[in-house]
Design a protein around this motif. Structure first.
Motif, PDB file in Angstrom:
ATOM      1  N   HIS A  52      57.321  33.457  51.732  1.00 61.39           N
ATOM      2  CA  HIS A  52      56.339  33.744  52.528  1.00 61.39           C
ATOM      3  C   HIS A  52      57.132  33.451  54.319  1.00 61.39           C
ATOM      4  O   HIS A  52      56.146  33.278  55.101  1.00 61.39           O
ATOM      5  N   PHE A  57      51.089  32.942  58.463  1.00 52.23           N
ATOM      6  CA  PHE A  57      50.549  31.563  57.972  1.00 52.23           C
ATOM      7  C   PHE A  57      51.527  30.575  57.363  1.00 52.23           C
ATOM      8  O   PHE A  57      51.376  29.484  57.199  1.00 52.23           O
ATOM      9  N   ARG A 102      39.515  26.788  42.535  1.00 51.97           N
ATOM     10  CA  ARG A 102      39.319  26.941  43.692  1.00 51.97           C
ATOM     11  C   ARG A 102      37.825  26.881  44.262  1.00 51.97           C
ATOM     12  O   ARG A 102      37.446  26.525  45.174  1.00 51.97           O
TER      13      ARG A 102
HETATM   14  P1  CMP Z   1      49.755  29.453  47.179  1.00 51.42           P
HETATM   15  O1  CMP Z   1      49.190  30.227  45.993  1.00 51.42           O
HETATM   16  O2  CMP Z   1      50.259  28.240  47.504  1.00 51.42           O
HETATM   17  O3  CMP Z   1      50.687  30.531  47.931  1.00 51.42           O
HETATM   18  C1  CMP Z   1      50.865  30.749  49.060  1.00 51.42           C
HETATM   19  C2  CMP Z   1      49.789  30.047  50.104  1.00 51.42           C
HETATM   20  O4  CMP Z   1      49.641  30.415  51.435  1.00 51.42           O
HETATM   21  C3  CMP Z   1      48.655  30.488  49.373  1.00 51.42           C
HETATM   22  O5  CMP Z   1      48.315  29.835  48.335  1.00 51.42           O
HETATM   23  C4  CMP Z   1      47.407  30.052  50.566  1.00 51.42           C
HETATM   24  O6  CMP Z   1      47.142  28.687  50.499  1.00 51.42           O
HETATM   25  C5  CMP Z   1      48.319  30.180  51.747  1.00 51.42           C
HETATM   26  N1  CMP Z   1      47.805  31.278  52.591  1.00 51.42           N
HETATM   27  C6  CMP Z   1      47.567  31.237  53.906  1.00 51.42           C
HETATM   28  N2  CMP Z   1      46.804  32.376  54.345  1.00 51.42           N
HETATM   29  C7  CMP Z   1      47.035  33.427  53.490  1.00 51.42           C
HETATM   30  C8  CMP Z   1      46.974  34.478  53.417  1.00 51.42           C
HETATM   31  N3  CMP Z   1      46.340  35.431  54.253  1.00 51.42           N
HETATM   32  N4  CMP Z   1      47.454  35.262  52.153  1.00 51.42           N
HETATM   33  C9  CMP Z   1      47.824  34.378  51.133  1.00 51.42           C
HETATM   34  N5  CMP Z   1      47.896  33.313  51.121  1.00 51.42           N
HETATM   35  C10 CMP Z   1      47.634  32.381  52.320  1.00 51.42           C
END
Ligand code: CMP
Length: 137
Positions: A52, A57, A102
């Motif tokens: 990411h 983010f 969640r």
């Molecule tokens: P997770 O499954 O841990 O993988 C990446 C994390 O980024 C996701 O959960 C969210 O907590 C965080 N996140 C914040 N903004 C976004 C977004 N726009 N799309 C996807 N994940 C996001």
């Protein structure tokens, strides 16, 4: 039998719902093959979420993931990757189905209580990131 990685994130650890979340896994056919509470370093969080890196983010995500201890677990069961994702609910808790982790425990898309591997391929990589073979029983 599949294995998948689960992370109980700092918000859920702070809320004191580790036991409730692990119980949901066990009550739904996911055996806990390994589990530990750890504090991620900045470097580890950046490496874990490297996929990411270019997303807007990323900085907030890493900051949040190092804001307190997390609980990492290896879950094992039939269709474990998909089953864990069903139990977690949508990434954004506002869109998560009622009764999912969640929906019940997360505040917002950043503090969203849990992470789960999104594919069998990533599960293997994520499990190896946190656990040695001798820790998975
Ligand atoms: P997770 O499954 O841990 O993988 C990446 C994390 O980024 C996701 O959960 C969210 O907590 C965080 N996140 C914040 N903004 C976004 C977004 N726009 N799309 C996807 N994940 C996001």
């Amino acid at each position: 039998m599949e294995k998948t990685l689960s992370i109980i994130k700092p918000d859920a650890v702070k809320k004191g719902v580790i036991g409730q979340i692990l119980t949901r896994f066990e009550n739904n056919g996911l055996r806990i093959a390994a589990t530990k509470k750890i504090q991620l370093s900045q470097k580890e969080a950046e490496e874990f979420y490297a996929i990411h890196k270019e997303r807007p983010f990323f900085k907030d995500l890493v900051e949040f993931m190092v804001s307190g201890p997390v609980v990492v677990s290896v879950l094992e069961g039939e269709n474990a990757v998909l089953k864990n994702r069903e139990l977690m609910g949508a990434t954004n808790p506002k869109e998560a189905a009622p009764g999912t982790i969640r929906a019940d425990f997360a505040e917002n898309i950043d503090a969203n209580a849990v992470h789960g591997s999104d594919s069998l391929e990533n599960a293997k990589i994520e499990i190896e990131f946190f656990f040695s073979k001798t820790e998975i029983l």
